[in-house]
Write a protein that holds these residues in place. Structure first.
Motif, PDB file in Angstrom:
ATOM      1  N   PHE A  36       0.836  -1.201   0.000  1.00 28.26           N
ATOM      2  CA  PHE A  36       0.000   0.000   0.000  1.00 28.26           C
ATOM      3  C   PHE A  36       0.879   1.263   0.000  1.00 28.26           C
ATOM      4  N   ILE A  37       1.898   1.279   0.861  1.00 24.98           N
ATOM      5  CA  ILE A  37       2.801   2.435   0.962  1.00 24.98           C
ATOM      6  C   ILE A  37       3.585   2.611  -0.344  1.00 24.98           C
ATOM      7  N   MET A  38       4.072   1.510  -0.906  1.00 29.40           N
ATOM      8  CA  MET A  38       4.820   1.574  -2.159  1.00 29.40           C
ATOM      9  C   MET A  38       3.945   2.125  -3.284  1.00 29.40           C
ATOM     10  N   ALA A  39       2.695   1.684  -3.372  1.00 28.48           N
ATOM     11  CA  ALA A  39       1.777   2.184  -4.405  1.00 28.48           C
ATOM     12  C   ALA A  39       1.549   3.683  -4.237  1.00 28.48           C
ATOM     13  N   ASP A  40       1.415   4.133  -2.998  1.00 27.55           N
ATOM     14  CA  ASP A  40       1.230   5.558  -2.734  1.00 27.55           C
ATOM     15  C   ASP A  40       2.477   6.345  -3.169  1.00 27.55           C
ATOM     16  N   MET A  41       3.660   5.817  -2.877  1.00 30.30           N
ATOM     17  CA  MET A  41       4.903   6.487  -3.271  1.00 30.30           C
ATOM     18  C   MET A  41       5.006   6.589  -4.796  1.00 30.30           C
ATOM     19  N   VAL A  42       4.623   5.523  -5.492  1.00 33.66           N
ATOM     20  CA  VAL A  42       4.654   5.537  -6.959  1.00 33.66           C
ATOM     21  C   VAL A  42       3.676   6.588  -7.489  1.00 33.66           C
ATOM     22  N   SER A  43       2.488   6.665  -6.881  1.00 36.25           N
ATOM     23  CA  SER A  43       1.478   7.634  -7.354  1.00 36.25           C
ATOM     24  C   SER A  43       1.957   9.079  -7.178  1.00 36.25           C
ATOM     25  N   LYS A  44       2.890   9.302  -6.255  1.00 31.29           N
ATOM     26  CA  LYS A  44       3.412  10.654  -5.985  1.00 31.29           C
ATOM     27  C   LYS A  44       4.789  10.879  -6.612  1.00 31.29           C
ATOM     28  N   ASN A  45       5.233   9.955  -7.492  1.00 30.87           N
ATOM     29  CA  ASN A  45       6.527  10.031  -8.162  1.00 30.87           C
ATOM     30  C   ASN A  45       7.699  10.037  -7.175  1.00 30.87           C
ATOM     31  N   LEU A  46       7.507   9.404  -6.027  1.00 28.29           N
ATOM     32  CA  LEU A  46       8.598   9.275  -5.066  1.00 28.29           C
ATOM     33  C   LEU A  46       9.281   7.918  -5.218  1.00 28.29           C
ATOM     34  N   ALA A  47       8.741   7.109  -6.135  1.00 25.91           N
ATOM     35  CA  ALA A  47       9.298   5.798  -6.472  1.00 25.91           C
ATOM     36  C   ALA A  47       8.688   5.377  -7.808  1.00 25.91           C
ATOM     37  N   VAL A  48       9.311   4.407  -8.456  1.00 27.67           N
ATOM     38  CA  VAL A  48       8.749   3.802  -9.667  1.00 27.67           C
ATOM     39  C   VAL A  48       8.896   2.295  -9.525  1.00 27.67           C
ATOM     40  N   TYR A  49       7.924   1.572 -10.084  1.00 28.64           N
ATOM     41  CA  TYR A  49       8.055   0.122 -10.079  1.00 28.64           C
ATOM     42  C   TYR A  49       9.201  -0.257 -11.005  1.00 28.64           C
ATOM     43  N   GLU A  50      10.135  -1.031 -10.483  1.00 24.44           N
ATOM     44  CA  GLU A  50      11.316  -1.424 -11.247  1.00 24.44           C
ATOM     45  C   GLU A  50      11.625  -2.875 -10.946  1.00 24.44           C
ATOM     46  N   PRO A  51      11.591  -3.770 -11.920  1.00 22.64           N
ATOM     47  CA  PRO A  51      11.257  -3.473 -13.303  1.00 22.64           C
ATOM     48  C   PRO A  51       9.776  -3.112 -13.460  1.00 22.64           C
ATOM     49  N   PRO A  52       9.420  -2.470 -14.572  1.00 20.58           N
ATOM     50  CA  PRO A  52       8.024  -2.088 -14.804  1.00 20.58           C
ATOM     51  C   PRO A  52       7.117  -3.324 -14.892  1.00 20.58           C
ATOM     52  N   ARG A  53       5.833  -3.098 -14.831  1.00 20.89           N
ATOM     53  CA  ARG A  53       4.805  -4.135 -14.966  1.00 20.89           C
ATOM     54  C   ARG A  53       4.843  -5.176 -13.852  1.00 20.89           C
ATOM     55  N   GLN A  54       5.248  -4.783 -12.672  1.00 20.30           N
ATOM     56  CA  GLN A  54       5.126  -5.601 -11.470  1.00 20.30           C
ATOM     57  C   GLN A  54       4.954  -4.627 -10.311  1.00 20.30           C
ATOM     58  N   THR A  55       4.526  -5.104  -9.153  1.00 22.78           N
ATOM     59  CA  THR A  55       4.242  -4.195  -8.034  1.00 22.78           C
ATOM     60  C   THR A  55       4.909  -4.668  -6.741  1.00 22.78           C
ATOM     61  N   ARG A  56       5.993  -5.404  -6.842  1.00 20.38           N
ATOM     62  CA  ARG A  56       6.645  -5.922  -5.639  1.00 20.38           C
ATOM     63  C   ARG A  56       7.994  -5.260  -5.348  1.00 20.38           C
ATOM     64  N   THR A  57       8.528  -4.507  -6.312  1.00 20.22           N
ATOM     65  CA  THR A  57       9.824  -3.840  -6.125  1.00 20.22           C
ATOM     66  C   THR A  57       9.740  -2.425  -6.683  1.00 20.22           C
ATOM     67  N   VAL A  58      10.246  -1.467  -5.902  1.00 13.90           N
ATOM     68  CA  VAL A  58      10.303  -0.083  -6.375  1.00 13.90           C
ATOM     69  C   VAL A  58      11.730   0.436  -6.332  1.00 13.90           C
ATOM     70  N   LEU A  59      12.002   1.335  -7.268  1.00 16.17           N
ATOM     71  CA  LEU A  59      13.224   2.121  -7.277  1.00 16.17           C
ATOM     72  C   LEU A  59      12.844   3.429  -6.586  1.00 16.17           C
TER      73      LEU A  59
END
Length: 195
Positions: free
Chosen positions: A90-113
């Motif tokens: 949930f926290i990672m998804a929120d960070m991605v929505s605010k451009n404070l992280a990106v899913y890396e690699p793309p097209r998955q939701t378990r790891t963020v840069l």
């Protein structure tokens, strides 16, 4: 038994905020306004800790695995609490929505840069490094930037983040990507950032 609201210094020397000693901080809250505050505090803590330790990636597994490099933040043994994987997602998804992280690699939701520095900030760090080390008009490979002989603020930066920073510098005519024998290189050009 009540836990006093106190800060705590981790073995790595990071000062945890007092909220880290509150059990509700580790639990997803049913009230959206309360959860927004918890998420904001977790985001601030994660980015600050990542900068402190120079960590670029955060994985849902880090909440599940004891002994990870994130342990001293994602767990609090003193109050027997840890961040649960679903809360971490949930926290990672929120960070991605605010451009404070990106899913890396793309097209998955378990790891963020993590963006403890935004790509635009990395672009400035990169150009400043190239200028201060007399690398302007010299062609460098991505490897030479990521693994320089003398440690720099860019040591260990993930290639995807480095590419974003180079792309920003290219748009402002302060870098150009050049084909080299083993892939791509970058030539840094003098110039002022476009304002």
């Amino acid at each position: 038994m009540t836990t006093s609201m106190s800060t705590h210094t981790t073995p790595s020397g990071y000062l945890l905020p007092s909220i880290h000693s509150m059990p509700p901080f580790f639990t997803q809250q049913p009230n959206p306004a309360t959860q927004a505050t918890v998420t904001e505090n977790w985001t601030r803590l994660i980015l600050s800790y990542a900068r402190h330790r120079r960590l670029f990636y955060l994985r849902v597994e880090d909440a599940e695995t004891k002994g990870s490099e994130w342990d001293e933040v994602l767990r609090n043994e003193r109050i027997n609490r840890r961040l649960m994987p679903s809360h971490m997602s949930f926290i990672m998804a929120d960070m991605v929505s605010k451009n404070l992280a990106v899913y890396e690699p793309p097209r998955q939701t378990r790891t963020v840069l993590l963006h403890w520095r935004l790509p635009e900030e990395w672009a400035e760090v990169l150009h400043e490094w190239a200028s201060s080390t007399a690398q302007l008009n010299t062609i460098l490979t991505f490897y030479e930037i990521i693994e320089p002989p003398v440690p720099s603020p860019l040591s260990g930066i993930p290639a995807t983040l480095l590419r974003r920073a180079v792309a920003i510098l290219t748009k402002t005519n302060r870098a150009q990507v050049i084909a080299v024998a083993d892939g791509e290189g970058v030539r840094f050009l003098p110039g002022n950032p476009a304002r």
